[in-house]
Write an enzyme that holds these catalytic residues in place. Structure first.
Site, PDB file in Angstrom:
ATOM      1  CB  CYS A  39      -5.643  -1.430   4.744  1.00 36.63           C
ATOM      2  SG  CYS A  39      -3.894  -1.878   4.823  1.00 36.63           S
ATOM      3  CD  GLU A  63      -2.305   4.099   3.083  1.00 39.44           C
ATOM      4  OE1 GLU A  63      -1.871   3.358   2.169  1.00 39.44           O
ATOM      5  OE2 GLU A  63      -3.518   4.252   3.306  1.00 39.44           O
ATOM      6  CB  CYS A  94      -0.865   0.054   1.246  1.00 41.68           C
ATOM      7  SG  CYS A  94      -2.135  -1.212   1.353  1.00 41.68           S
ATOM      8  CB  CYS A 122      -1.511   1.016   6.239  1.00 40.31           C
ATOM      9  SG  CYS A 122      -0.924   0.390   4.651  1.00 40.31           S
TER      10      CYS A 122
HETATM   11  N1  THU Z   1      -4.475   0.571  -1.046  1.00 42.10           N
HETATM   12  C1  THU Z   1      -3.559   1.460  -0.572  1.00 42.10           C
HETATM   13  O1  THU Z   1      -2.482   1.650  -1.147  1.00 42.10           O
HETATM   14  N2  THU Z   1      -3.873   2.157   0.544  1.00 42.10           N
HETATM   15  C2  THU Z   1      -5.089   2.142   1.151  1.00 42.10           C
HETATM   16  O2  THU Z   1      -5.295   2.841   2.142  1.00 42.10           O
HETATM   17  C3  THU Z   1      -6.152   1.270   0.613  1.00 42.10           C
HETATM   18  C4  THU Z   1      -5.705   0.251  -0.356  1.00 42.10           C
HETATM   19  C5  THU Z   1      -4.188  -0.122  -2.308  1.00 42.10           C
HETATM   20  C6  THU Z   1      -3.889  -1.577  -2.223  1.00 42.10           C
HETATM   21  C7  THU Z   1      -4.296  -2.037  -3.606  1.00 42.10           C
HETATM   22  O3  THU Z   1      -3.219  -1.803  -4.495  1.00 42.10           O
HETATM   23  C8  THU Z   1      -5.426  -1.121  -4.002  1.00 42.10           C
HETATM   24  O4  THU Z   1      -5.310   0.013  -3.150  1.00 42.10           O
HETATM   25  C9  THU Z   1      -6.809  -1.756  -3.860  1.00 42.10           C
HETATM   26  O5  THU Z   1      -6.991  -2.249  -2.593  1.00 42.10           O
END
Ligand code: THU
Length: 141
Positions: free
Chosen positions: A91, A60, A58, A94
């Site tokens: 999430c 974050e 992610c 994170c």
């Molecule tokens: N994702 C993030 O990078 N940060 C978040 O806070 C929510 C989810 C990404 C993970 C994945 O690549 C995509 O968003 C869909 O879940």
């Protein structure tokens, strides 16, 4: 260090800019993050997906690891940006990784693409972080 309106706006802007580098061909959900540490340094991250979906990182955590790699371990604010009109929140994974490098008062800035943002404390999103004793004598901690 005090988090001013100017700092918040800068983090919001930089999270949106980081989102442009997202690698999200599987979900098509681009995310950017920009964080500030207590000395005023800013680190950015975007989500980076993988054909083996579970290996995705992610935005974050990408930003937190950039900060840690530079020896910066005290995060005071993080902005999170996506293309969605709703305020997305970090999430669970994170939230826990952020908690490792903040005290509960760190601000999470939830944003929308039009530049609006809401501030919420990490302690509200993740109220009971695990409290493990750090090993005495380990000079890397
Ligand atoms: N994702 C993030 O990078 N940060 C978040 O806070 C929510 C989810 C990404 C993970 C994945 O690549 C995509 O968003 C869909 O879940």
């Amino acid at each position: 260090m005090k988090i001013t309106k100017k700092i918040r706006l800068e983090l919001v802007r930089r999270a949106a800019a980081a989102k442009e580098n997202a690698y999200a061909p599987y979900s098509n959900f681009r995310v950017g993050a920009a964080l500030m540490t207590d000395d005023g340094s800013v680190f950015e991250g975007c989500n980076v997906e993988n054909a083996s979906y579970g290996l995705t990182i992610c935005a974050e955590r990408n930003a937190v690891f950039q900060a840690a790699m530079h020896g910066k371990r005290n995060i005071i604010a993080v902005a999170v940006a996506s293309d969605d009109d709703v305020f997305i929140t970090p999430c669970g994974a994170c939230r826990q990784v952020l908690a490792e490098f903040t005290n509960g008062s760190a601000e999470i800035l939830l944003t929308t693409p039009d530049g609006k943002f809401q501030s919420v404390k990490l302690s509200k999103l993740f109220p009971t972080p695990p409290a493990l004793k750090k090993l005495a004598g380990n000079h890397n901690t």
